[in-house]
Design an enzyme around this catalytic site. Structure first.
Site, PDB file in Angstrom:
ATOM      1  N   SER A 126      56.138 -31.621  65.402  1.00 30.67           N
ATOM      2  CA  SER A 126      57.128 -32.072  64.427  1.00 30.67           C
ATOM      3  C   SER A 126      57.517 -30.950  63.480  1.00 30.67           C
ATOM      4  O   SER A 126      58.401 -31.120  62.657  1.00 30.67           O
ATOM      5  CB  SER A 126      56.559 -33.243  63.615  1.00 30.67           C
ATOM      6  OG  SER A 126      55.332 -32.875  63.031  1.00 30.67           O
ATOM      7  N   HIS A 147      60.112 -34.725  70.942  1.00 33.87           N
ATOM      8  CA  HIS A 147      59.541 -35.224  69.693  1.00 33.87           C
ATOM      9  C   HIS A 147      59.713 -36.738  69.584  1.00 33.87           C
ATOM     10  O   HIS A 147      60.832 -37.240  69.481  1.00 33.87           O
ATOM     11  CB  HIS A 147      60.205 -34.512  68.500  1.00 33.87           C
ATOM     12  CG  HIS A 147      59.614 -34.868  67.196  1.00 33.87           C
ATOM     13  ND1 HIS A 147      60.339 -34.974  66.041  1.00 33.87           N
ATOM     14  CD2 HIS A 147      58.326 -35.159  66.848  1.00 33.87           C
ATOM     15  CE1 HIS A 147      59.540 -35.309  65.047  1.00 33.87           C
ATOM     16  NE2 HIS A 147      58.314 -35.431  65.507  1.00 33.87           N
ATOM     17  N   GLU A 159      63.692 -36.774  70.036  1.00 36.20           N
ATOM     18  CA  GLU A 159      64.462 -35.549  69.778  1.00 36.20           C
ATOM     19  C   GLU A 159      64.096 -34.546  70.863  1.00 36.20           C
ATOM     20  O   GLU A 159      62.924 -34.157  70.970  1.00 36.20           O
ATOM     21  CB  GLU A 159      64.100 -34.960  68.411  1.00 36.20           C
ATOM     22  CG  GLU A 159      64.727 -35.690  67.238  1.00 36.20           C
ATOM     23  CD  GLU A 159      64.320 -35.096  65.894  1.00 36.20           C
ATOM     24  OE1 GLU A 159      65.180 -34.972  65.023  1.00 36.20           O
ATOM     25  OE2 GLU A 159      63.135 -34.777  65.707  1.00 36.20           O
ATOM     26  N   ASN A 197      63.146 -35.220  60.655  1.00 37.90           N
ATOM     27  CA  ASN A 197      62.240 -34.784  59.583  1.00 37.90           C
ATOM     28  C   ASN A 197      62.949 -33.981  58.502  1.00 37.90           C
ATOM     29  O   ASN A 197      62.514 -33.969  57.349  1.00 37.90           O
ATOM     30  CB  ASN A 197      61.067 -33.984  60.159  1.00 37.90           C
ATOM     31  CG  ASN A 197      60.051 -34.910  60.805  1.00 37.90           C
ATOM     32  OD1 ASN A 197      60.001 -36.092  60.486  1.00 37.90           O
ATOM     33  ND2 ASN A 197      59.259 -34.381  61.718  1.00 37.90           N
TER      34      ASN A 197
HETATM   35  N1  CAA Z   1      52.156 -49.829  68.503  1.00 40.10           N
HETATM   36  C1  CAA Z   1      52.913 -50.684  69.200  1.00 40.10           C
HETATM   37  N2  CAA Z   1      53.664 -51.654  68.625  1.00 40.10           N
HETATM   38  C2  CAA Z   1      53.602 -51.747  67.284  1.00 40.10           C
HETATM   39  C3  CAA Z   1      52.823 -50.898  66.482  1.00 40.10           C
HETATM   40  C4  CAA Z   1      52.075 -49.909  67.149  1.00 40.10           C
HETATM   41  N3  CAA Z   1      51.304 -49.024  66.482  1.00 40.10           N
HETATM   42  N4  CAA Z   1      52.979 -51.239  65.180  1.00 40.10           N
HETATM   43  C5  CAA Z   1      53.839 -52.274  65.165  1.00 40.10           C
HETATM   44  N5  CAA Z   1      54.211 -52.577  66.423  1.00 40.10           N
HETATM   45  C6  CAA Z   1      55.127 -53.633  66.864  1.00 40.10           C
HETATM   46  C7  CAA Z   1      54.524 -54.983  66.589  1.00 40.10           C
HETATM   47  O1  CAA Z   1      53.687 -55.405  67.652  1.00 40.10           O
HETATM   48  C8  CAA Z   1      55.757 -55.848  66.461  1.00 40.10           C
HETATM   49  O2  CAA Z   1      56.255 -56.168  67.751  1.00 40.10           O
HETATM   50  P1  CAA Z   1      57.017 -57.559  68.050  1.00 40.10           P
HETATM   51  O3  CAA Z   1      58.284 -57.520  67.245  1.00 40.10           O
HETATM   52  O4  CAA Z   1      57.225 -57.490  69.511  1.00 40.10           O
HETATM   53  O5  CAA Z   1      56.068 -58.627  67.617  1.00 40.10           O
HETATM   54  C9  CAA Z   1      56.788 -54.902  65.799  1.00 40.10           C
HETATM   55  O6  CAA Z   1      56.322 -53.567  66.073  1.00 40.10           O
HETATM   56  C10 CAA Z   1      56.874 -55.133  64.322  1.00 40.10           C
HETATM   57  O7  CAA Z   1      55.565 -54.964  63.789  1.00 40.10           O
HETATM   58  P2  CAA Z   1      54.932 -55.814  62.605  1.00 40.10           P
HETATM   59  O8  CAA Z   1      55.555 -57.181  62.606  1.00 40.10           O
HETATM   60  O9  CAA Z   1      53.449 -55.698  62.685  1.00 40.10           O
HETATM   61  O10 CAA Z   1      55.289 -55.036  61.285  1.00 40.10           O
HETATM   62  P3  CAA Z   1      56.672 -54.535  60.738  1.00 40.10           P
HETATM   63  O11 CAA Z   1      57.785 -55.434  61.074  1.00 40.10           O
HETATM   64  O12 CAA Z   1      56.383 -54.196  59.328  1.00 40.10           O
HETATM   65  O13 CAA Z   1      56.924 -53.163  61.545  1.00 40.10           O
HETATM   66  C11 CAA Z   1      56.799 -50.849  61.785  1.00 40.10           C
HETATM   67  C12 CAA Z   1      56.025 -52.135  61.546  1.00 40.10           C
HETATM   68  C13 CAA Z   1      57.428 -50.872  63.174  1.00 40.10           C
HETATM   69  C14 CAA Z   1      55.796 -49.699  61.696  1.00 40.10           C
HETATM   70  C15 CAA Z   1      57.934 -50.750  60.694  1.00 40.10           C
HETATM   71  O14 CAA Z   1      57.377 -50.889  59.415  1.00 40.10           O
HETATM   72  C16 CAA Z   1      58.679 -49.450  60.733  1.00 40.10           C
HETATM   73  O15 CAA Z   1      59.574 -49.268  61.557  1.00 40.10           O
HETATM   74  N6  CAA Z   1      58.328 -48.510  59.829  1.00 40.10           N
HETATM   75  C17 CAA Z   1      58.937 -47.192  59.788  1.00 40.10           C
HETATM   76  C18 CAA Z   1      58.289 -46.321  60.832  1.00 40.10           C
HETATM   77  C19 CAA Z   1      58.875 -44.938  60.856  1.00 40.10           C
HETATM   78  O16 CAA Z   1      59.766 -44.580  60.107  1.00 40.10           O
HETATM   79  N7  CAA Z   1      58.356 -44.116  61.756  1.00 40.10           N
HETATM   80  C20 CAA Z   1      58.757 -42.741  61.883  1.00 40.10           C
HETATM   81  C21 CAA Z   1      57.818 -41.867  61.117  1.00 40.10           C
HETATM   82  S1  CAA Z   1      58.274 -40.158  61.261  1.00 40.10           S
HETATM   83  C22 CAA Z   1      57.527 -39.649  62.681  1.00 40.10           C
HETATM   84  O17 CAA Z   1      56.844 -40.338  63.353  1.00 40.10           O
HETATM   85  C23 CAA Z   1      57.838 -38.265  63.106  1.00 40.10           C
HETATM   86  C24 CAA Z   1      57.156 -37.148  62.466  1.00 40.10           C
HETATM   87  O18 CAA Z   1      57.231 -36.092  63.029  1.00 40.10           O
HETATM   88  C25 CAA Z   1      56.444 -37.236  61.184  1.00 40.10           C
END
Ligand code: CAA
Length: 290
Positions: A126, A147, A159, A197
């Site tokens: 990243s 990514h 990405e 990012n």
């Molecule tokens: N693995 C697989 N599935 C997952 C999961 C995981 N670790 N965490 C959540 N889920 C799934 C759940 O099972 C659920 O699925 P269904 O709709 O089929 O039931 C769905 O995602 C929604 O989960 P929750 O209901 O438990 O919780 P939520 O609605 O709050 O969603 C989240 C959780 C998907 C993490 C949401 O909060 C979100 O999208 N957050 C932002 C995440 C983000 O921005 N990620 C990018 C970070 S930057 C990066 O990764 C790159 C880098 O280089 C730093």
């Protein structure tokens, strides 16, 4: 679903690193029909990765999103490895090891020697330069960034980052592969922070500044962005989710890469990292986790 309409057919992949990102990548690949070797330095690390994949698949079965047979077929396509020589017949390696330059350069150098000479070597980095990673290998035209975002099974974007040296065949193969696993791929040039990012981490850094300056509490900042900007997670909670050390490393790459003071990391973010409060993974970041 397997294969690629690009120039090269991918069937067998080694994923190096069985942490959150590596196991998520391995899971998605295996779910879409690819043979996956999950590799890490210790058998217990790989075992932990496989257990977390099994847990995710069990959840999917319990939600009727997958049949028991599909789960078993997915698990069958996954094999454990602690030896890079297991990659001697793969068409692709996706590296998702720890975000440390020397470790990554070493992995790429070794895998370029072991894998077939037309195999593609991709990095989930990243923050590091894909061009520099490519240059550490004997075939920089076959090195590319792939990514993913956390959680990998949920987040739709990949990405695809071209090093200065990446050839079109490699890029097209990885763009097609990303599509074959149900992701949307964007084709980006290697540049600090790529796209997501570069936009996301300065926003998180700014959120930390608003807490640091006493403008609002962290809960208020998070609620503001959830309710006022419709973000699924507030920026401070997201920082804990990503890892504060990762956020700081990316901010530093932007700061140094663009030589621009607008990317200066917030002192409060640095302080948390110095204290070892790295977020969810250490049980405590800005918030505490049970
Ligand atoms: N693995 C697989 N599935 C997952 C999961 C995981 N670790 N965490 C959540 N889920 C799934 C759940 O099972 C659920 O699925 P269904 O709709 O089929 O039931 C769905 O995602 C929604 O989960 P929750 O209901 O438990 O919780 P939520 O609605 O709050 O969603 C989240 C959780 C998907 C993490 C949401 O909060 C979100 O999208 N957050 C932002 C995440 C983000 O921005 N990620 C990018 C970070 S930057 C990066 O990764 C790159 C880098 O280089 C730093």
């Amino acid at each position: 679903m397997k294969g690629s309409k690009g120039f090269m057919t991918i069937n067998k992949i080694m994923v190096v690193g069985s942490g959150t990102m590596g196991s998520g990548i391995a899971q998605v690949m295996a779910q879409h029909g690819y043979e996956v070797i999950l590799n890490d330095i210790k058998p217990e690390f790989v075992e932990r990765g496989l257990q977390s994949i099994t847990k995710q698949l069990d959840k999917a079965v319990s939600k009727d999103k997958m049949t028991e047979q599909e789960k078993e077929a997915t698990l069958k396509r996954l094999t454990a490895s602690t030896d890079y020589t297991d990659a001697e017949d793969v068409q692709l390696v996706i590296e998702a090891a720890t975000e440390n330059k020397n470790i990554k350069l070493d992995i790429f150098k070794k895998l370029a020697e072991i894998t077939p000479e037309d195999a593609i070597l991709a990095s989930n980095t990243s923050s590091l330069s894909i061009t520099e990673i490519a240059n550490a290998t004997s075939r920089p035209e076959k090195v590319i960034g792939m990514h993913f975002f956390n959680p990998v099974p949920v987040m739709k974007l990949v990405e695809v980052t071209r090093a200065l040296t990446t050839d079109d065949q490699t890029a097209q193969t990885i763009l097609d592969l990303s599509q074959s696993i149900g992701k949307t791929a964007i084709d980006v040039t290697d540049s600090p922070g790529f796209v997501v990012n570069r936009v996301l981490i300065p926003m998180i850094n700014e959120a930390v500044f608003t807490v640091y300056e006493g403008v609002a509490t962290m809960e208020e900042v998070d609620d503001s962005m959830k309710l006022g900007a419709n973000h699924p997670m507030g920026p401070i909670a997201l920082a804990d989710y990503i890892g504060l050390d990762v956020c700081l490393a990316i901010m530093t790459v932007l700061y140094e890469g663009f030589n621009d003071s607008k990317y200066r990391p917030c002192p409060l973010l640095k302080k948390y990292v110095e204290a070892g409060r790295l977020g969810r993974k250490t049980g405590r970041g800005f918030y505490e986790y049970a």
